[in-house]
Design an enzyme around this catalytic site. Structure first.
Site, short mmCIF file in Angstrom:
data_model
loop_
_atom_site.label_atom_id
_atom_site.label_comp_id
_atom_site.label_asym_id
_atom_site.label_seq_id
_atom_site.Cartn_x
_atom_site.Cartn_y
_atom_site.Cartn_z
N HIS A 197 11.25 67.69 27.51
CA HIS A 197 9.48 68.26 27.96
C HIS A 197 9.97 69.74 27.85
O HIS A 197 9.12 70.53 27.49
CB HIS A 197 9.08 68.15 29.20
CG HIS A 197 9.43 69.04 30.31
ND1 HIS A 197 10.52 68.36 31.73
CD2 HIS A 197 8.99 70.36 31.11
CE1 HIS A 197 10.42 69.25 31.70
NE2 HIS A 197 9.33 70.61 32.15
N ASP A 205 13.23 61.83 30.22
CA ASP A 205 12.41 63.27 30.70
C ASP A 205 13.91 63.97 29.38
O ASP A 205 14.46 65.35 30.56
CB ASP A 205 11.79 63.75 31.53
CG ASP A 205 12.09 65.09 31.18
OD1 ASP A 205 11.22 65.99 30.23
OD2 ASP A 205 11.56 66.66 32.38
N SER A 213 13.95 73.09 35.41
CA SER A 213 14.05 72.14 34.09
C SER A 213 15.13 72.35 33.20
O SER A 213 15.70 73.08 32.69
CB SER A 213 12.91 71.53 33.11
OG SER A 213 11.58 71.39 34.08
N LEU A 219 10.46 46.47 32.80
CA LEU A 219 9.68 45.38 33.53
C LEU A 219 8.78 46.17 34.45
O LEU A 219 7.50 44.59 34.73
CB LEU A 219 10.58 44.82 34.77
CG LEU A 219 12.17 44.64 34.02
CD1 LEU A 219 13.41 43.91 35.78
CD2 LEU A 219 12.27 43.55 33.16
#
Length: 316
Positions: free
Chosen positions: A63, A93, A169, A221
């Site tokens: 991001h 991410d 981040s 899944l």
């Protein structure tokens, strides 16, 4: 006398943090992205990253570089270099950048499989553009599946209470030996005081695929998970090789898991006829392209050992 002992303990504690940070600080970078408008590049956000190979490969968050027309990387010595995007995987991410430069060191990647709840961790990043901010905390939970603000599910997340802010981040979460055990991410919705990092073992596998193929294969899944310990009596009764398993906290509607006999509350102990002790081992099983067929899965339900089948689907 007590205050002298306390000061000595605190100094030892501080030295441990300083030593760990010192080992990685020259590998941590600030990332600025720019978008093109009317023929000019305009600032469009910033984040953190860290160099993990001698040829200038960098981990950051997907991001952070989303929509970037130009990516600039700043080293601790203030050298600023334009970076190339090698590839990204929004589902975890994670993104890989490459720079051609000198004057940096390479972060040592650890083994997140050795992490324990309560273990001390250190986060490094560039919150609000302030370079190399350090925060500390402890591991609160392991192997969690959490939802990003965009609605994507990120598997194999480390939860800690080390403070993260915008700009952190993509920076590293390290242990006291200075080894990277997670990639910090600030896009996961959570309660105040919690922070999240993508397990470095998952990040290594994503990097391998992005560098080799430019994209990531991952079967799906439809489970939200958390790593847990298996009851010792149950483990001994069934002679299980693993002391821990993967607790199913939620089954997503209209998913392969919802079409199986799995239930929320089951603890997965085996997948594709191999014991799995944590989310990373399950994740590795789901990166095999041959897994898109009828697959065996074993769980502990209350005190019973049950064997089912599931048909993983490719995650688009």
């Amino acid at each position: 006398m007590e205050s002298v002992i306390n000061i000595t303990v605190m100094d030892t504690f501080s030295s441990m943090i300083i030593g760990a940070v010192d080992q990685i600080k020259n590998a941590v970078v600030k990332i600025d992205i720019y978008r093109s408008a009317n023929g000019k590049f305009r600032p469009a956000g910033s984040g953190s990253g860290f160099i993990f190979s001698s040829d200038g490969l960098i981990f950051t968050n997907s991001h952070v570089v989303e929509g970037a027309d130009k990516i600039m990387v700043s080293l601790l010595n203030e050298n600023e270099i334009e970076a190339t995007l090698i590839g990204k995987d929004p589902d975890t991410d994670l993104a890989i950048l490459k720079i051609y430069a000198q004057g940096y060191s390479v972060a040592r990647l650890g083994d997140a499989g050795q992490l324990q709840i309560g273990q001390f961790v250190i986060a490094i990043g560039n919150p609000y553009g302030y370079q190399h901010t350090v925060t500390t905390g402890v591991v609160s939970a392991l192997g969690r599946t959490l939802q990003t603000q965009s609605g994507r599910m990120v598997d194999n997340v480390i939860q800690s209470d080390a403070a993260l802010n915008p700009g952190n981040s993509g920076g590293p979460m390290i242990n006291t030996d200075g080894e990277v055990i997670g990639v910090n991410t600030a896009v996961i919705q959570g309660a105040q005081g919690l922070s999240f990092s993508v397990n470095i073992n998952t990040a290594k596998e994503i990097a391998r695929q992005l560098i080799q193929d430019g994209k990531v294969f991952k079967a799906y899944l439809g489970l939200q998970l958390q790593d847990v310990q298996i009851n010792e009596k149950v483990r001994q009764h069934y002679k299980l090789p693993n002391r821990s398993g993967i607790f199913i906290t939620r089954i997503e509607p209209d998913s392969p898991a919802s079409r199986s006999q799995l239930l929320e509350g089951d603890i997965i102990i085996s997948f594709n006829d191999k014991p799995v002790s944590n989310s990373n081992e399950l994740f590795k099983g789901l990166t095999d392209r041959h897994i898109l067929s009828v697959t065996n899965i074993s769980v502990i339900r209350h005190t019973e050992l049950l064997n089912f089948i599931i048909v993983p689907a490719e995650k688009k």
